[in-house]
Motif scaffolding. Structure first.
Motif, PDB file in Angstrom:
ATOM      1  N   LEU A  24       0.848  -1.188   0.000  1.00 52.59           N
ATOM      2  CA  LEU A  24       0.000   0.000   0.000  1.00 52.59           C
ATOM      3  C   LEU A  24       0.887   1.243   0.000  1.00 52.59           C
ATOM      4  CD1 LEU A  24      -2.827   1.272   0.234  1.00 52.59           C
ATOM      5  CD2 LEU A  24      -2.572   1.112   2.709  1.00 52.59           C
ATOM      6  N   PRO A  25       1.082   1.861  -1.177  1.00 50.39           N
ATOM      7  CA  PRO A  25       1.873   3.098  -1.209  1.00 50.39           C
ATOM      8  C   PRO A  25       1.265   4.130  -0.263  1.00 50.39           C
ATOM      9  CG  PRO A  25       1.461   2.316  -3.436  1.00 50.39           C
ATOM     10  CD  PRO A  25       0.614   1.472  -2.507  1.00 50.39           C
ATOM     11  N   GLY A  26       2.100   4.732   0.534  1.00 47.93           N
ATOM     12  CA  GLY A  26       1.641   5.736   1.490  1.00 47.93           C
ATOM     13  C   GLY A  26       1.252   5.169   2.836  1.00 47.93           C
ATOM     14  N   GLY A  27       0.993   3.874   2.900  1.00 42.86           N
ATOM     15  CA  GLY A  27       0.606   3.241   4.157  1.00 42.86           C
ATOM     16  C   GLY A  27      -0.679   3.827   4.720  1.00 42.86           C
ATOM     17  N   ASN A  28      -0.936   3.509   5.976  1.00 44.17           N
ATOM     18  CA  ASN A  28      -2.097   4.088   6.634  1.00 44.17           C
ATOM     19  C   ASN A  28      -1.873   5.573   6.841  1.00 44.17           C
ATOM     20  OD1 ASN A  28      -3.623   1.735   6.951  1.00 44.17           O
ATOM     21  ND2 ASN A  28      -2.578   1.210   8.843  1.00 44.17           N
ATOM     22  N   VAL A  29      -2.872   6.362   6.508  1.00 45.68           N
ATOM     23  CA  VAL A  29      -2.818   7.800   6.733  1.00 45.68           C
ATOM     24  C   VAL A  29      -3.283   8.101   8.153  1.00 45.68           C
ATOM     25  CG1 VAL A  29      -3.783  10.024   6.018  1.00 45.68           C
ATOM     26  CG2 VAL A  29      -3.125   8.336   4.301  1.00 45.68           C
ATOM     27  N   ARG A  80      -5.504   5.958  11.599  1.00 41.28           N
ATOM     28  CA  ARG A  80      -6.218   4.785  12.111  1.00 41.28           C
ATOM     29  C   ARG A  80      -6.861   5.174  13.429  1.00 41.28           C
ATOM     30  NH1 ARG A  80      -4.275  -0.613  10.636  1.00 41.28           N
ATOM     31  NH2 ARG A  80      -5.951  -1.944  11.326  1.00 41.28           N
ATOM     32  N   THR A  81      -8.155   4.914  13.538  1.00 45.41           N
ATOM     33  CA  THR A  81      -8.848   5.108  14.805  1.00 45.41           C
ATOM     34  C   THR A  81      -9.169   3.722  15.344  1.00 45.41           C
ATOM     35  OG1 THR A  81     -11.124   5.106  13.968  1.00 45.41           O
ATOM     36  CG2 THR A  81      -9.916   7.209  13.858  1.00 45.41           C
ATOM     37  N   GLU A  82      -9.888   3.683  16.436  1.00 45.38           N
ATOM     38  CA  GLU A  82     -10.258   2.384  16.989  1.00 45.38           C
ATOM     39  C   GLU A  82     -11.107   1.584  15.999  1.00 45.38           C
ATOM     40  OE1 GLU A  82     -12.494   0.577  20.904  1.00 45.38           O
ATOM     41  OE2 GLU A  82     -11.601   2.566  21.012  1.00 45.38           O
ATOM     42  N   SER A  83     -11.935   2.271  15.212  1.00 43.35           N
ATOM     43  CA  SER A  83     -12.888   1.585  14.341  1.00 43.35           C
ATOM     44  C   SER A  83     -12.646   1.765  12.848  1.00 43.35           C
ATOM     45  CB  SER A  83     -14.306   2.084  14.641  1.00 43.35           C
ATOM     46  OG  SER A  83     -14.635   1.869  15.991  1.00 43.35           O
ATOM     47  N   TRP A  84     -11.842   2.736  12.452  1.00 44.20           N
ATOM     48  CA  TRP A  84     -11.716   3.110  11.047  1.00 44.20           C
ATOM     49  C   TRP A  84     -10.268   3.184  10.604  1.00 44.20           C
ATOM     50  CZ3 TRP A  84     -15.982   3.346   8.058  1.00 44.20           C
ATOM     51  CH2 TRP A  84     -17.213   3.389   8.720  1.00 44.20           C
ATOM     52  N   VAL A  85     -10.049   2.971   9.308  1.00 41.43           N
ATOM     53  CA  VAL A  85      -8.734   3.083   8.680  1.00 41.43           C
ATOM     54  C   VAL A  85      -8.860   4.060   7.515  1.00 41.43           C
ATOM     55  CG1 VAL A  85      -6.931   1.834   7.425  1.00 41.43           C
ATOM     56  CG2 VAL A  85      -8.146   0.697   9.298  1.00 41.43           C
ATOM     57  N   VAL A  86      -7.885   4.947   7.391  1.00 42.44           N
ATOM     58  CA  VAL A  86      -7.827   5.885   6.270  1.00 42.44           C
ATOM     59  C   VAL A  86      -6.528   5.596   5.524  1.00 42.44           C
ATOM     60  CG1 VAL A  86      -7.761   8.307   5.559  1.00 42.44           C
ATOM     61  CG2 VAL A  86      -9.077   7.637   7.610  1.00 42.44           C
ATOM     62  N   GLU A  87      -6.646   5.384   4.212  1.00 40.81           N
ATOM     63  CA  GLU A  87      -5.475   5.108   3.392  1.00 40.81           C
ATOM     64  C   GLU A  87      -5.707   5.678   1.996  1.00 40.81           C
ATOM     65  OE1 GLU A  87      -5.654   0.923   4.063  1.00 40.81           O
ATOM     66  OE2 GLU A  87      -6.903   0.541   2.311  1.00 40.81           O
ATOM     67  N   HIS A  88      -4.615   5.855   1.261  1.00 38.23           N
ATOM     68  CA  HIS A  88      -4.739   6.380  -0.091  1.00 38.23           C
ATOM     69  C   HIS A  88      -5.423   5.343  -0.968  1.00 38.23           C
ATOM     70  CE1 HIS A  88      -3.846   8.324  -3.894  1.00 38.23           C
ATOM     71  NE2 HIS A  88      -3.571   9.414  -3.185  1.00 38.23           N
ATOM     72  N   ALA A  98       5.707   7.428  -5.517  1.00 44.15           N
ATOM     73  CA  ALA A  98       6.390   8.550  -4.860  1.00 44.15           C
ATOM     74  C   ALA A  98       5.420   9.708  -4.620  1.00 44.15           C
ATOM     75  CB  ALA A  98       7.575   9.018  -5.705  1.00 44.15           C
ATOM     76  N   GLU A  99       4.563   9.979  -5.594  1.00 48.98           N
ATOM     77  CA  GLU A  99       3.576  11.052  -5.431  1.00 48.98           C
ATOM     78  C   GLU A  99       2.592  10.708  -4.314  1.00 48.98           C
ATOM     79  OE1 GLU A  99       0.578  13.768  -8.149  1.00 48.98           O
ATOM     80  OE2 GLU A  99       1.166  11.807  -8.907  1.00 48.98           O
ATOM     81  N   VAL A 100       2.144   9.463  -4.274  1.00 45.70           N
ATOM     82  CA  VAL A 100       1.224   9.022  -3.222  1.00 45.70           C
ATOM     83  C   VAL A 100       1.884   9.149  -1.856  1.00 45.70           C
ATOM     84  CG1 VAL A 100      -0.011   7.020  -2.288  1.00 45.70           C
ATOM     85  CG2 VAL A 100      -0.142   7.533  -4.733  1.00 45.70           C
ATOM     86  N   GLU A 101       3.146   8.753  -1.758  1.00 45.47           N
ATOM     87  CA  GLU A 101       3.878   8.851  -0.488  1.00 45.47           C
ATOM     88  C   GLU A 101       3.936  10.308  -0.003  1.00 45.47           C
ATOM     89  OE1 GLU A 101       5.247   6.404   1.384  1.00 45.47           O
ATOM     90  OE2 GLU A 101       5.020   4.718  -0.006  1.00 45.47           O
ATOM     91  N   ARG A 102       4.241  11.231  -0.916  1.00 44.94           N
ATOM     92  CA  ARG A 102       4.307  12.657  -0.549  1.00 44.94           C
ATOM     93  C   ARG A 102       2.959  13.173  -0.074  1.00 44.94           C
ATOM     94  NH1 ARG A 102       7.549  12.769  -5.140  1.00 44.94           N
ATOM     95  NH2 ARG A 102       5.817  13.475  -6.442  1.00 44.94           N
TER      96      ARG A 102
END
Length: 165
Positions: A33-38, A40-48, A151-155
Motif C-alpha cells: 500500500l503506497p503511502g501506508g495508513n494515513v 487509524r482510529t479504533e474503528s476506522w482506517v484511512v489510506e490512499h 512517490a507522489e502518493v507517499e508525498r
C-alpha cells in the motif's frame, strides 16, 4: 496483528471466510500500500485509494470487514460523521481542490464487498480533462486508468498525516 471483528474473529479470518477481500488485505498489510495508513482510529482506517481516482483520493473504511452500513456498530457509526468531515478538511487543506467528493463504494465484481467511503479531491483541471463531473467523472477516471505514482502518493500521504495531526 489481528483487529477484532464480528464474533472475535480477526479481520483476516473474517475476510478469509468471505472468500478474500482486498480492503482487508490492504488493512492487514498483505498487499503493498503506497503511502501506508494515513490515519487509524479504533474503528476506522484511512489510506490512499489504490484505484485511478487521482492523487489525494483516500478511502475511509471500517477496520473490520463490514458489507452493509446497517451492520456498523454504534461506536463505528458515532465516529463516522466526524471522521469524514476531518478527513475531507485535511484533503481540502493539502490538495486545494474546487470540491471534495465523498461517496460510498461497496461492490467488488458486482457483489457487495467491504464498504468504504471514497474522499476525492476534484479540481477544475479534472473536470476539463475528463469533460465530466460527479459519478461520470469517477467513471471517466476509471476508464482512463491513470494511477498516480508511488512517490507522489507517499508525498501526499505524508502531508495528509501532518494535516490530520
Amino acid at each position: 496483528m489481528g483487529l477484532s471483528g464480528i464474533g472475535g474473529a480477526t479481520v483476516a479470518e473474517d475476510s478469509g471466510a468471505r472468500g478474500g477481500c482486498l480492503a482487508c488485505d490492504l488493512t492487514m498489510g498483505n498487499v503493498p500500500l503506497p503511502g501506508g495508513n494515513v490515519l487509524r482510529t479504533e474503528s476506522w482506517v484511512v489510506e490512499h485509494c489504490v484505484g485511478p481516482l487521482g492523487p489525494g483520493t483516500v478511502v475511509v473504511k471500517p477496520a473490520r470487514h463490514v458489507v452493509h452500513v446497517a451492520e456498523l456498530t454504534a461506536q463505528e457509526s458515532s465516529e463516522l460523521g466526524p471522521l469524514l468531515q476531518r478527513v475531507s478538511a485535511a484533503v481540502t487543506e493539502v490538495m486545494a481542490p474546487e470540491q471534495v467528493y465523498v461517496c460510498l463504494w461497496s461492490h467488488a465484481g458486482g457483489v457487495p464487498g467491504h464498504i468504504h467511503f471514497v474522499v476525492q479531491p476534484v479540481g477544475k483541471d479534472d473536470l476539463a480533462r475528463f469533460d465530466a463531473f460527479g459519478p461520470a467523472l469517477q467513471v471517466a477516471m476509471g476508464e482512463a486508468e491513470y494511477f498516480p505514482g508511488a512517490a507522489e502518493v507517499e508525498r501526499v500521504c505524508e502531508r495528509l498525516r501532518e494535516a490530520l495531526g
